[in-house]
Design a protein around this motif. Structure first.
Motif, PDB file in Angstrom:
ATOM      1  N   MET A 223      -6.269   0.515  15.111  1.00  0.00           N
ATOM      2  CA  MET A 223      -5.453   1.533  14.478  1.00  0.00           C
ATOM      3  C   MET A 223      -4.146   0.954  13.935  1.00  0.00           C
ATOM      4  O   MET A 223      -3.654   1.384  12.907  1.00  0.00           O
ATOM      5  N   LYS A 224      -3.596  -0.032  14.675  1.00  0.00           N
ATOM      6  CA  LYS A 224      -2.358  -0.660  14.209  1.00  0.00           C
ATOM      7  C   LYS A 224      -2.568  -1.346  12.867  1.00  0.00           C
ATOM      8  O   LYS A 224      -1.714  -1.268  11.988  1.00  0.00           O
ATOM      9  N   THR A 225      -3.702  -2.008  12.720  1.00  0.00           N
ATOM     10  CA  THR A 225      -3.971  -2.733  11.485  1.00  0.00           C
ATOM     11  C   THR A 225      -4.101  -1.782  10.304  1.00  0.00           C
ATOM     12  O   THR A 225      -3.554  -2.040   9.225  1.00  0.00           O
ATOM     13  N   ILE A 226      -4.796  -0.673  10.508  1.00  0.00           N
ATOM     14  CA  ILE A 226      -4.946   0.317   9.431  1.00  0.00           C
ATOM     15  C   ILE A 226      -3.586   0.902   9.056  1.00  0.00           C
ATOM     16  O   ILE A 226      -3.263   1.051   7.877  1.00  0.00           O
ATOM     17  N   GLY A 227      -2.775   1.233  10.061  1.00  0.00           N
ATOM     18  CA  GLY A 227      -1.440   1.758   9.788  1.00  0.00           C
ATOM     19  C   GLY A 227      -0.581   0.765   9.031  1.00  0.00           C
ATOM     20  O   GLY A 227       0.148   1.135   8.109  1.00  0.00           O
ATOM     21  N   ASN A 228      -0.672  -0.521   9.404  1.00  0.00           N
ATOM     22  CA  ASN A 228       0.113  -1.550   8.713  1.00  0.00           C
ATOM     23  C   ASN A 228      -0.352  -1.752   7.280  1.00  0.00           C
ATOM     24  O   ASN A 228       0.468  -1.957   6.381  1.00  0.00           O
ATOM     25  N   ILE A 229      -1.656  -1.685   7.042  1.00  0.00           N
ATOM     26  CA  ILE A 229      -2.168  -1.843   5.674  1.00  0.00           C
ATOM     27  C   ILE A 229      -1.720  -0.672   4.805  1.00  0.00           C
ATOM     28  O   ILE A 229      -1.268  -0.868   3.674  1.00  0.00           O
ATOM     29  N   ILE A 230      -1.816   0.541   5.341  1.00  0.00           N
ATOM     30  CA  ILE A 230      -1.349   1.717   4.582  1.00  0.00           C
ATOM     31  C   ILE A 230       0.153   1.611   4.336  1.00  0.00           C
ATOM     32  O   ILE A 230       0.644   1.936   3.245  1.00  0.00           O
ATOM     33  N   TRP A 231       0.888   1.157   5.350  1.00  0.00           N
ATOM     34  CA  TRP A 231       2.333   0.976   5.219  1.00  0.00           C
ATOM     35  C   TRP A 231       2.655  -0.005   4.093  1.00  0.00           C
ATOM     36  O   TRP A 231       3.550   0.229   3.291  1.00  0.00           O
ATOM     37  N   LEU A 232       1.922  -1.124   4.043  1.00  0.00           N
ATOM     38  CA  LEU A 232       2.164  -2.127   3.008  1.00  0.00           C
ATOM     39  C   LEU A 232       1.893  -1.581   1.617  1.00  0.00           C
ATOM     40  O   LEU A 232       2.661  -1.830   0.688  1.00  0.00           O
ATOM     41  N   ILE A 233       0.818  -0.835   1.478  1.00  0.00           N
ATOM     42  CA  ILE A 233       0.439  -0.316   0.162  1.00  0.00           C
ATOM     43  C   ILE A 233       1.454   0.691  -0.346  1.00  0.00           C
ATOM     44  O   ILE A 233       1.824   0.684  -1.520  1.00  0.00           O
ATOM     45  N   PHE A 234       1.932   1.560   0.531  1.00  0.00           N
ATOM     46  CA  PHE A 234       2.815   2.646   0.100  1.00  0.00           C
ATOM     47  C   PHE A 234       4.289   2.369   0.361  1.00  0.00           C
ATOM     48  O   PHE A 234       5.029   3.242   0.791  1.00  0.00           O
ATOM     49  N   GLY A 235       4.744   1.162   0.084  1.00  0.00           N
ATOM     50  CA  GLY A 235       6.169   0.893   0.086  1.00  0.00           C
ATOM     51  C   GLY A 235       6.658  -0.147   1.065  1.00  0.00           C
ATOM     52  O   GLY A 235       7.783  -0.612   0.946  1.00  0.00           O
TER      53      GLY A 235
END
Length: 122
Positions: A1-13
């Protein structure tokens, strides 16, 4: 879950924010006086790059008066505004259920942005 959150975080700012912090860090490190502040901005940039799964803790060493003095200077130079920006983004993201984890990361960054001296990212 941490990895998915970090990838979404990177994409959106997150990537843009991290690049801004790193560029500001490099600009501050041009002068000898700015090196300690540049290192703290670099710390913020690393946290902005991959925030999920990381914690901000007080360093175990004796930070003393110098750390307090540097934090006070940091707050007056720009730390308050950086903290306020992360706090407002955190509030805006917490309006929706999906944005709550991202808002919590902004709150974590706001706490580090207010007083970065004497803190470690683990």
């Amino acid at each position: 879950m941490k990895t998915i959150g970090n990838i979404i975080w990177l994409i959106f700012g997150g990537l843009l924010t991290a690049v801004e912090y790193i560029l500001a860090s490099l600009v501050m490190m041009i002068t000898i006086i700015g090196i300690p502040f540049g290192l703290q901005t670099l710390k913020l940039g690393i946290l902005a790059l991959w925030p999920f799964g990381k914690t901000v803790t007080d360093s175990g060493g004796s930070s003393g008066c110098l750390c307090l003095l540097m934090n006070i200077i940091w707050i007056f130079i720009g730390g308050f505004w950086i903290c306020l920006t992360h706090f407002v983004f955190g509030l805006l993201l917490c309006i929706t259920i999906i944005g709550i984890p991202f808002g919590r990361q902004h709150f974590k960054m706001a706490a580090l942005a207010l007083t970065p001296f004497g803190k470690e990212i683990q």
